[in-house]
Design a protein around this motif. Sequence first.
Motif, PDB file in Angstrom:
ATOM      1  N   PRO A 124      31.023 -18.270  96.041  1.00  0.00           N
ATOM      2  CA  PRO A 124      30.666 -18.670  97.402  1.00  0.00           C
ATOM      3  C   PRO A 124      30.269 -20.151  97.458  1.00  0.00           C
ATOM      4  CG  PRO A 124      28.886 -17.390  96.441  1.00  0.00           C
ATOM      5  CD  PRO A 124      30.009 -17.395  95.454  1.00  0.00           C
ATOM      6  N   SER A 125      30.323 -20.709  98.622  1.00  0.00           N
ATOM      7  CA  SER A 125      29.895 -22.099  98.796  1.00  0.00           C
ATOM      8  C   SER A 125      28.375 -22.173  98.746  1.00  0.00           C
ATOM      9  CB  SER A 125      30.393 -22.627 100.146  1.00  0.00           C
ATOM     10  OG  SER A 125      29.682 -22.000 101.203  1.00  0.00           O
ATOM     11  N   VAL A 126      27.845 -23.365  98.558  1.00  0.00           N
ATOM     12  CA  VAL A 126      26.388 -23.548  98.541  1.00  0.00           C
ATOM     13  C   VAL A 126      25.802 -23.127  99.885  1.00  0.00           C
ATOM     14  CG1 VAL A 126      24.550 -25.271  98.420  1.00  0.00           C
ATOM     15  CG2 VAL A 126      26.394 -25.313  96.745  1.00  0.00           C
ATOM     16  N   SER A 127      26.469 -23.445 100.957  1.00  0.00           N
ATOM     17  CA  SER A 127      26.000 -23.064 102.292  1.00  0.00           C
ATOM     18  C   SER A 127      25.939 -21.540 102.437  1.00  0.00           C
ATOM     19  CB  SER A 127      26.919 -23.671 103.348  1.00  0.00           C
ATOM     20  OG  SER A 127      26.483 -23.313 104.635  1.00  0.00           O
ATOM     21  N   ASP A 128      26.993 -20.850 101.978  1.00  0.00           N
ATOM     22  CA  ASP A 128      27.003 -19.381 102.042  1.00  0.00           C
ATOM     23  C   ASP A 128      25.885 -18.797 101.184  1.00  0.00           C
ATOM     24  OD1 ASP A 128      29.181 -19.384 103.743  1.00  0.00           O
ATOM     25  OD2 ASP A 128      30.644 -19.036 102.139  1.00  0.00           O
ATOM     26  N   LEU A 129      25.673 -19.374 100.014  1.00  0.00           N
ATOM     27  CA  LEU A 129      24.618 -18.918  99.124  1.00  0.00           C
ATOM     28  C   LEU A 129      23.252 -19.070  99.791  1.00  0.00           C
ATOM     29  CD1 LEU A 129      23.617 -17.938  96.350  1.00  0.00           C
ATOM     30  CD2 LEU A 129      23.666 -20.329  95.613  1.00  0.00           C
ATOM     31  N   CYS A 130      23.010 -20.204 100.420  1.00  0.00           N
ATOM     32  CA  CYS A 130      21.720 -20.447 101.078  1.00  0.00           C
ATOM     33  C   CYS A 130      21.518 -19.525 102.275  1.00  0.00           C
ATOM     34  CB  CYS A 130      21.600 -21.912 101.476  1.00  0.00           C
ATOM     35  SG  CYS A 130      21.424 -22.989 100.033  1.00  0.00           S
ATOM     36  N   ASN A 131      22.573 -19.254 103.020  1.00  0.00           N
ATOM     37  CA  ASN A 131      22.470 -18.301 104.124  1.00  0.00           C
ATOM     38  C   ASN A 131      22.137 -16.907 103.597  1.00  0.00           C
ATOM     39  OD1 ASN A 131      22.928 -20.021 106.343  1.00  0.00           O
ATOM     40  ND2 ASN A 131      25.115 -19.979 105.958  1.00  0.00           N
TER      41      ASN A 131
ATOM     42  N   GLU B  33      18.816 -14.598 104.407  1.00  0.00           N
ATOM     43  CA  GLU B  33      18.960 -13.244 104.941  1.00  0.00           C
ATOM     44  C   GLU B  33      18.297 -12.192 104.053  1.00  0.00           C
ATOM     45  OE1 GLU B  33      19.984 -12.347 107.959  1.00  0.00           O
ATOM     46  OE2 GLU B  33      20.171 -14.503 108.299  1.00  0.00           O
ATOM     47  N   LYS B  34      18.300 -12.377 102.751  1.00  0.00           N
ATOM     48  CA  LYS B  34      17.794 -11.363 101.818  1.00  0.00           C
ATOM     49  C   LYS B  34      16.309 -11.489 101.511  1.00  0.00           C
ATOM     50  CE  LYS B  34      21.621  -9.207 101.348  1.00  0.00           C
ATOM     51  NZ  LYS B  34      21.768  -7.860 101.877  1.00  0.00           N
ATOM     52  N   ALA B  35      15.713 -12.641 101.726  1.00  0.00           N
ATOM     53  CA  ALA B  35      14.292 -12.843 101.409  1.00  0.00           C
ATOM     54  C   ALA B  35      13.412 -12.003 102.339  1.00  0.00           C
ATOM     55  CB  ALA B  35      13.927 -14.318 101.538  1.00  0.00           C
ATOM     56  N   ASP B  36      12.290 -11.509 101.822  1.00  0.00           N
ATOM     57  CA  ASP B  36      11.330 -10.750 102.617  1.00  0.00           C
ATOM     58  C   ASP B  36      10.336 -11.739 103.236  1.00  0.00           C
ATOM     59  OD1 ASP B  36       9.471  -9.043 103.729  1.00  0.00           O
ATOM     60  OD2 ASP B  36       9.377  -7.713 101.992  1.00  0.00           O
ATOM     61  N   TRP B  37      10.752 -12.365 104.311  1.00  0.00           N
ATOM     62  CA  TRP B  37       9.959 -13.410 104.954  1.00  0.00           C
ATOM     63  C   TRP B  37       8.657 -12.861 105.525  1.00  0.00           C
ATOM     64  CZ3 TRP B  37      11.199 -18.248 103.994  1.00  0.00           C
ATOM     65  CH2 TRP B  37      12.512 -18.525 103.609  1.00  0.00           C
ATOM     66  N   GLU B  38       8.706 -11.654 106.087  1.00  0.00           N
ATOM     67  CA  GLU B  38       7.505 -11.075 106.686  1.00  0.00           C
ATOM     68  C   GLU B  38       6.394 -10.926 105.647  1.00  0.00           C
ATOM     69  OE1 GLU B  38       6.044  -7.075 109.061  1.00  0.00           O
ATOM     70  OE2 GLU B  38       8.181  -7.457 108.849  1.00  0.00           O
ATOM     71  N   LEU B  39       6.715 -10.338 104.497  1.00  0.00           N
ATOM     72  CA  LEU B  39       5.723 -10.178 103.435  1.00  0.00           C
ATOM     73  C   LEU B  39       5.260 -11.534 102.904  1.00  0.00           C
ATOM     74  CD1 LEU B  39       4.111  -8.432 101.459  1.00  0.00           C
ATOM     75  CD2 LEU B  39       6.131  -8.435  99.964  1.00  0.00           C
TER      76      LEU B  39
ATOM     77  N   GLU C 195      22.243 -30.700  97.370  1.00  0.00           N
ATOM     78  CA  GLU C 195      23.076 -29.930  98.299  1.00  0.00           C
ATOM     79  C   GLU C 195      22.382 -28.618  98.684  1.00  0.00           C
ATOM     80  OE1 GLU C 195      27.623 -28.152  98.438  1.00  0.00           O
ATOM     81  OE2 GLU C 195      27.032 -29.438  96.762  1.00  0.00           O
ATOM     82  N   VAL C 196      21.772 -27.950  97.712  1.00  0.00           N
ATOM     83  CA  VAL C 196      21.045 -26.706  97.978  1.00  0.00           C
ATOM     84  C   VAL C 196      19.847 -26.973  98.875  1.00  0.00           C
ATOM     85  CG1 VAL C 196      19.604 -24.900  96.921  1.00  0.00           C
ATOM     86  CG2 VAL C 196      21.798 -25.522  95.889  1.00  0.00           C
ATOM     87  N   ARG C 197      19.121 -28.040  98.605  1.00  0.00           N
ATOM     88  CA  ARG C 197      17.946 -28.365  99.432  1.00  0.00           C
ATOM     89  C   ARG C 197      18.339 -28.549 100.898  1.00  0.00           C
ATOM     90  NH1 ARG C 197      15.470 -33.394  96.939  1.00  0.00           N
ATOM     91  NH2 ARG C 197      14.100 -33.200  98.734  1.00  0.00           N
ATOM     92  N   ILE C 198      19.404 -29.265 101.115  1.00  0.00           N
ATOM     93  CA  ILE C 198      19.843 -29.513 102.490  1.00  0.00           C
ATOM     94  C   ILE C 198      20.350 -28.228 103.139  1.00  0.00           C
ATOM     95  CG2 ILE C 198      21.584 -30.705 103.886  1.00  0.00           C
ATOM     96  CD1 ILE C 198      21.325 -33.043 101.829  1.00  0.00           C
ATOM     97  N   ALA C 199      21.199 -27.476 102.427  1.00  0.00           N
ATOM     98  CA  ALA C 199      21.778 -26.251 102.990  1.00  0.00           C
ATOM     99  C   ALA C 199      20.704 -25.199 103.250  1.00  0.00           C
ATOM    100  CB  ALA C 199      22.853 -25.701 102.052  1.00  0.00           C
ATOM    101  N   LEU C 200      19.726 -25.078 102.348  1.00  0.00           N
ATOM    102  CA  LEU C 200      18.662 -24.101 102.559  1.00  0.00           C
ATOM    103  C   LEU C 200      17.770 -24.521 103.724  1.00  0.00           C
ATOM    104  CD1 LEU C 200      17.494 -21.439 101.610  1.00  0.00           C
ATOM    105  CD2 LEU C 200      16.055 -22.708 100.010  1.00  0.00           C
TER     106      LEU C 200
END
Length: 144
Positions: free
Chosen positions: A1-8, A12-18, A57-62
């Motif tokens: 996957p691209s870096v952008s897809d990886l960051c998306n 999506e998978k992180a448990d932001w609420e917790l 690139e990861v810093r910007i995409a994330l």
Amino acid sequence: PSVSDLCNWIVEKADWELGLQTFQRFGNAGPSSAEFTGFHVRCKTTAARLHEGASQEVRIALALAVYHKFGWQPVIKRSDAAIELLVAFHKGGLLLEMPLLVQNEIQWELHAAADAQLSYLENARKERLPPIVPKFPASSNTDL
């Protein structure tokens, strides 16, 4: 996957609420707080998991992925951010961290060793720790 897809995917998978509940439980300004100043992204890569130069690139995409999902403002200076996100790529995969404890009032690098030694000595005196005497600078009192 691209870096952008990886960051998306990471967003999506992180448990932001917790993560945010824990972050705010430690007295930090969360995104709904008036004191929230935005977020800063850091990236560490090891074991050649990504191509050379991918960290930036990861810093910007994330940062963009988090901004698009939550509307939080990314900030460039780490010290200006209310939240720091650290994505670390290593041999076994990746880890997304949100440090909970941030020291704004003292320079940690200058005081950490001395504070740790004093805390250890104090707890040793109270018999909470084994009686191992840490090495203190010559000017410190080391009497137990």
